[in-house]
Every structure is written in C-alpha cells, then in structure tokens.
Motif scaffolding. Structure first.
Motif, PDB file in Angstrom:
ATOM      1  N   GLN A 111       0.833  -1.206   0.000  1.00 57.72           N
ATOM      2  CA  GLN A 111       0.000   0.000   0.000  1.00 57.72           C
ATOM      3  C   GLN A 111       0.868   1.257   0.000  1.00 57.72           C
ATOM      4  N   LYS A 112       1.925   1.245   0.789  1.00 56.50           N
ATOM      5  CA  LYS A 112       2.833   2.395   0.816  1.00 56.50           C
ATOM      6  C   LYS A 112       3.515   2.586  -0.537  1.00 56.50           C
ATOM      7  N   VAL A 113       3.921   1.485  -1.164  1.00 54.54           N
ATOM      8  CA  VAL A 113       4.561   1.582  -2.484  1.00 54.54           C
ATOM      9  C   VAL A 113       3.588   2.176  -3.499  1.00 54.54           C
ATOM     10  N   ILE A 114       2.346   1.727  -3.466  1.00 52.99           N
ATOM     11  CA  ILE A 114       1.342   2.287  -4.378  1.00 52.99           C
ATOM     12  C   ILE A 114       1.252   3.796  -4.202  1.00 52.99           C
ATOM     13  N   ASN A 115       1.257   4.253  -2.960  1.00 54.93           N
ATOM     14  CA  ASN A 115       1.118   5.686  -2.684  1.00 54.93           C
ATOM     15  C   ASN A 115       2.360   6.497  -3.021  1.00 54.93           C
ATOM     16  N   LEU A 116       3.538   5.892  -2.965  1.00 59.13           N
ATOM     17  CA  LEU A 116       4.791   6.624  -3.153  1.00 59.13           C
ATOM     18  C   LEU A 116       5.467   6.405  -4.512  1.00 59.13           C
ATOM     19  N   SER A 117       5.048   5.421  -5.235  1.00 54.21           N
ATOM     20  CA  SER A 117       5.759   4.985  -6.436  1.00 54.21           C
ATOM     21  C   SER A 117       5.812   6.039  -7.545  1.00 54.21           C
ATOM     22  N   PRO A 118       6.966   6.090  -8.242  1.00 56.45           N
ATOM     23  CA  PRO A 118       7.084   6.984  -9.391  1.00 56.45           C
ATOM     24  C   PRO A 118       6.540   6.355 -10.679  1.00 56.45           C
ATOM     25  N   CYS A 119       6.020   5.109 -10.579  1.00 56.98           N
ATOM     26  CA  CYS A 119       5.517   4.406 -11.765  1.00 56.98           C
ATOM     27  C   CYS A 119       4.349   3.501 -11.362  1.00 56.98           C
ATOM     28  N   PRO A 120       3.661   2.903 -12.328  1.00 53.82           N
ATOM     29  CA  PRO A 120       2.571   1.987 -11.986  1.00 53.82           C
ATOM     30  C   PRO A 120       3.068   0.803 -11.152  1.00 53.82           C
ATOM     31  N   VAL A 121       2.166   0.303 -10.297  1.00 53.26           N
ATOM     32  CA  VAL A 121       2.475  -0.832  -9.439  1.00 53.26           C
ATOM     33  C   VAL A 121       1.432  -1.913  -9.678  1.00 53.26           C
TER      34      VAL A 121
END
Length: 125
Positions: A111-121
């Motif tokens: 969930q954190k990666v989805i919110n912080l990512s510079p690209c699609p997850v």
C-alpha cells in the motif's frame, strides 16, 4: 510499454505467484528486470542473497536475465527510491510479506509503495 520492471522480494506465496505474472509481462515487452531484496538495518544479508538466488532461478529457467540488488532500510521507501533510480516503468510485487506485522491494510508495504511509487504498481494478491 514496459522497458524496465522492478520486482521487490519477500518470502510470501504472493511473491511466487507474482513471478509468473512478471515472466509473462517481461517476455511480452522484452523488458529489463531488476530484482530487489530489502533488509532491515543490520539484517541477515545471507538470507537476502538466498532469496534472490531462489527467485532468480525461476527467471533463469525461462532465459530472462536478472539484475539484482540488496538494500537496507524501510522497504517501501527503498523500493520507490530504487524504482526512481532505475527509471522503472512498472513495479510487480506480492500483496503481503511474511515480515509484515501491521494491523491495518493501509500500513502494508504494498500500500505504501502504491502511494509513493514513481511508476505503476502491479500488486498480486
């Protein structure tokens, strides 16, 4: 569409399921693959290396070259920073890891990666 794919690791069943999806996408788009293992500071580097070798064997079996990295820190931040560093077009990861002890889904690494990512997850349940 996807030239560079980041595949962060953990020891969950979802990671193994995500391998199959990653193989399909990487072959379809002839993407470059990076596999990342994030460990806690002062964590067990040998365990991270073994995990990388295990997952790398799945990709090697279908002739997909793998670039690997072991990093220390908070998983979501390290994953997103590394995705930015390699100009990843996609992050493919499992929905939960065995080391997560959070009580709420919003606290999960994915969930954190989805919110912080510079690209699609792409999160594999």
């Amino acid at each position: 569409m996807f030239k560079t794919v980041l595949f962060p690791l953990n020891r969950s069943q979802e990671t193994r399921q995500a391998v199959d999806i990653a193989i399909e996408l990487i072959q379809k788009y002839q993407a470059e693959l990076y596999v990342l293992s994030v460990m806690e500071p002062d964590g067990d580097r040998q365990s991270s290396q073994e995990l990388i070798q295990e997952v790398q064997s799945y990709f090697s079996a279908v002739d997909i070259p793998v670039k690997t990295k072991i990093a220390e820190g908070k998983a979501a931040f390290v994953i997103c920073d590394f995705a930015d560093e390699i100009n990843a077009d996609l992050i493919i990861m499992g929905s939960r890891g065995v080391s997560l002890a959070e009580e709420h889904p919003d606290d999960s690494v994915s969930q954190k990666v989805i919110n912080l990512s510079p690209c699609p997850v792409l999160v594999v349940p």
